[in-house]
Motif scaffolding. Sequence first.
Motif, PDB file in Angstrom:
ATOM      1  N   GLN A 102     -37.656 -25.392 -44.945  1.00 17.00           N
ATOM      2  CA  GLN A 102     -38.064 -25.398 -43.439  1.00 17.00           C
ATOM      3  C   GLN A 102     -36.708 -25.198 -42.929  1.00 17.00           C
ATOM      4  O   GLN A 102     -36.450 -26.304 -42.615  1.00 17.00           O
ATOM      5  N   PRO A 103     -36.274 -24.377 -42.329  1.00 18.32           N
ATOM      6  CA  PRO A 103     -34.941 -24.456 -41.462  1.00 18.32           C
ATOM      7  C   PRO A 103     -34.989 -25.157 -40.209  1.00 18.32           C
ATOM      8  O   PRO A 103     -36.300 -25.221 -39.563  1.00 18.32           O
ATOM      9  N   LYS A 104     -33.933 -25.655 -39.660  1.00 15.43           N
ATOM     10  CA  LYS A 104     -34.032 -26.515 -38.468  1.00 15.43           C
ATOM     11  C   LYS A 104     -32.948 -26.165 -37.744  1.00 15.43           C
ATOM     12  O   LYS A 104     -32.188 -25.078 -37.640  1.00 15.43           O
ATOM     13  N   GLY A 105     -33.204 -26.587 -36.067  1.00 15.70           N
ATOM     14  CA  GLY A 105     -31.896 -26.359 -35.191  1.00 15.70           C
ATOM     15  C   GLY A 105     -31.804 -24.913 -34.688  1.00 15.70           C
ATOM     16  O   GLY A 105     -32.956 -23.944 -34.565  1.00 15.70           O
ATOM     17  N   ALA A 106     -30.592 -24.535 -34.566  1.00 16.99           N
ATOM     18  CA  ALA A 106     -30.399 -23.260 -33.838  1.00 16.99           C
ATOM     19  C   ALA A 106     -31.032 -21.958 -34.516  1.00 16.99           C
ATOM     20  O   ALA A 106     -31.291 -20.947 -34.086  1.00 16.99           O
ATOM     21  N   ALA A 107     -30.909 -22.002 -35.845  1.00 10.14           N
ATOM     22  CA  ALA A 107     -31.039 -20.941 -36.994  1.00 10.14           C
ATOM     23  C   ALA A 107     -32.709 -20.824 -36.715  1.00 10.14           C
ATOM     24  O   ALA A 107     -33.022 -19.611 -36.680  1.00 10.14           O
ATOM     25  N   ARG A 108     -33.327 -21.935 -36.740  1.00  2.06           N
ATOM     26  CA  ARG A 108     -34.710 -21.705 -36.662  1.00  2.06           C
ATOM     27  C   ARG A 108     -35.518 -21.324 -35.352  1.00  2.06           C
ATOM     28  O   ARG A 108     -36.202 -20.249 -34.990  1.00  2.06           O
ATOM     29  N   ILE A 109     -34.867 -21.887 -34.073  1.00  4.52           N
ATOM     30  CA  ILE A 109     -35.179 -21.473 -33.027  1.00  4.52           C
ATOM     31  C   ILE A 109     -34.891 -19.816 -32.761  1.00  4.52           C
ATOM     32  O   ILE A 109     -35.742 -19.214 -32.093  1.00  4.52           O
ATOM     33  N   GLY A 110     -33.589 -19.723 -33.030  1.00  9.77           N
ATOM     34  CA  GLY A 110     -33.226 -18.233 -32.603  1.00  9.77           C
ATOM     35  C   GLY A 110     -34.021 -17.163 -33.642  1.00  9.77           C
ATOM     36  O   GLY A 110     -34.437 -16.049 -33.089  1.00  9.77           O
ATOM     37  N   GLY A 111     -34.225 -17.450 -34.803  1.00 13.58           N
ATOM     38  CA  GLY A 111     -34.992 -16.661 -35.683  1.00 13.58           C
ATOM     39  C   GLY A 111     -36.278 -16.499 -35.238  1.00 13.58           C
ATOM     40  O   GLY A 111     -36.916 -15.248 -35.344  1.00 13.58           O
ATOM     41  N   THR A 112     -36.939 -17.756 -35.092  1.00  8.10           N
ATOM     42  CA  THR A 112     -38.467 -17.594 -34.562  1.00  8.10           C
ATOM     43  C   THR A 112     -38.670 -16.780 -32.981  1.00  8.10           C
ATOM     44  O   THR A 112     -39.285 -15.806 -33.091  1.00  8.10           O
ATOM     45  N   ALA A 113     -37.784 -16.830 -32.182  1.00  8.19           N
ATOM     46  CA  ALA A 113     -37.736 -16.258 -30.992  1.00  8.19           C
ATOM     47  C   ALA A 113     -37.364 -14.703 -31.311  1.00  8.19           C
ATOM     48  O   ALA A 113     -38.481 -13.836 -30.782  1.00  8.19           O
ATOM     49  N   LEU A 114     -36.689 -14.301 -31.941  1.00  9.73           N
ATOM     50  CA  LEU A 114     -36.425 -12.842 -32.617  1.00  9.73           C
ATOM     51  C   LEU A 114     -37.591 -12.305 -33.114  1.00  9.73           C
ATOM     52  O   LEU A 114     -37.995 -11.184 -32.668  1.00  9.73           O
ATOM     53  N   HIS A 115     -38.232 -12.835 -33.977  1.00  7.46           N
ATOM     54  CA  HIS A 115     -39.117 -12.551 -34.623  1.00  7.46           C
ATOM     55  C   HIS A 115     -40.533 -12.308 -34.082  1.00  7.46           C
ATOM     56  O   HIS A 115     -41.214 -11.220 -34.089  1.00  7.46           O
TER      57      HIS A 115
END
Length: 370
Positions: A48-61
């Motif tokens: 489960q990724p954390k931090g900016a990678a997760r936030i940015g990836g989720t928003a774009l998705h």
Amino acid sequence: MAQRLHIVGRFPPPRDGQTIFTQCLSDLLRDEFDVRNFSTSHLGTDLQPKGAARIGGTALHYLRLQPRLRQALADLAPVIWCSISSQMLGHWRDLMTVVPCFNPGQKIVASIHWGNFSNVFARHLTGPTARRLMRRIDRYVIQSASLAETLTDWIPADKLRVIPNYVPPCATKKDLSAKVQSDAAGRSLRVLYLSNMIAEKGYLDVLEAVALARQQGLVVEADFAGRWNSQTDADAFAGRIKALGLGGLVRAHGPIADRQRVQALFLAADVFVLPTYYPVEAQPMTIIEALSAGTPVIVTRHASIEEMVREGREALFVAPKCPEEIVQALRTLIQRNTWRAFSGQARQRYENHFGESIVRKKWTDLIAEL
């Protein structure tokens, strides 16, 4: 012709409490409705990724999903929204990507899977928008009366419904009979921890309890299954198993996607242990699975767990971060007559409170209200 119903939320993969619930709800309602699933999941990895990678990836998705979701909901059929967030960034994501896809007049049921959902109303930055969203949502579903109580200052009673989680049973009555007749309980105990491998879920406390129990002469072994947050955590756990001298007695399975393997673990277990103090815990699906397999549980008085199980019937309660109390509970359950009584009451608790017909009726009654 059956009424059409949209279920929007996170479906497996990955497999966690929320995705499993969403899939089980879809399966539960298929006999009554023309169910159309829309998955918002995008994490198919074991970690489960954390931090900016997760936030940015989720928003774009979510932004990429929006055109398809808007098209899917264009028929105006009712929606059960299973991924509404209590987190600040998740709340803003919902407002920008999911909520705009709801059509005027379309009936929306939001199913909450956060023990801290009241925070979205109480925060200065999300309170005003959360209250506006509440006026748009027709019903909110929460899993227990105690969790519902935390929301009464924010959500009117006529919009709030209590419906427990549902998961199919892990064992048939024949399976349960064979389990009770086996020689496992009474001379040894096979312990199971199955949840995401998050420190606040208590997996390290379970490991320490197993080591302490064996030092005190109990014959105990354990299975751990769940998704890791990082490879560092997984490596540290493997190192701790070795340091405690539990190699061969403790098995770390990692994430398990195969439902049959999950059922086999619950059926083989003599005791399920989840000493959670996870801040956003609500109603753990794994406790329900354990009950369905006739497996007594050792748990903490956290979130809605006290409403799920009864002390001295199918459960023993322990304090969080207290391996010594887990060992004492294991001592109680290693007694054959005690274990058999707890096992029978566990399955009865599942059938009376979390069974298929009971939970389905609550959902169909709610949808009929709309």
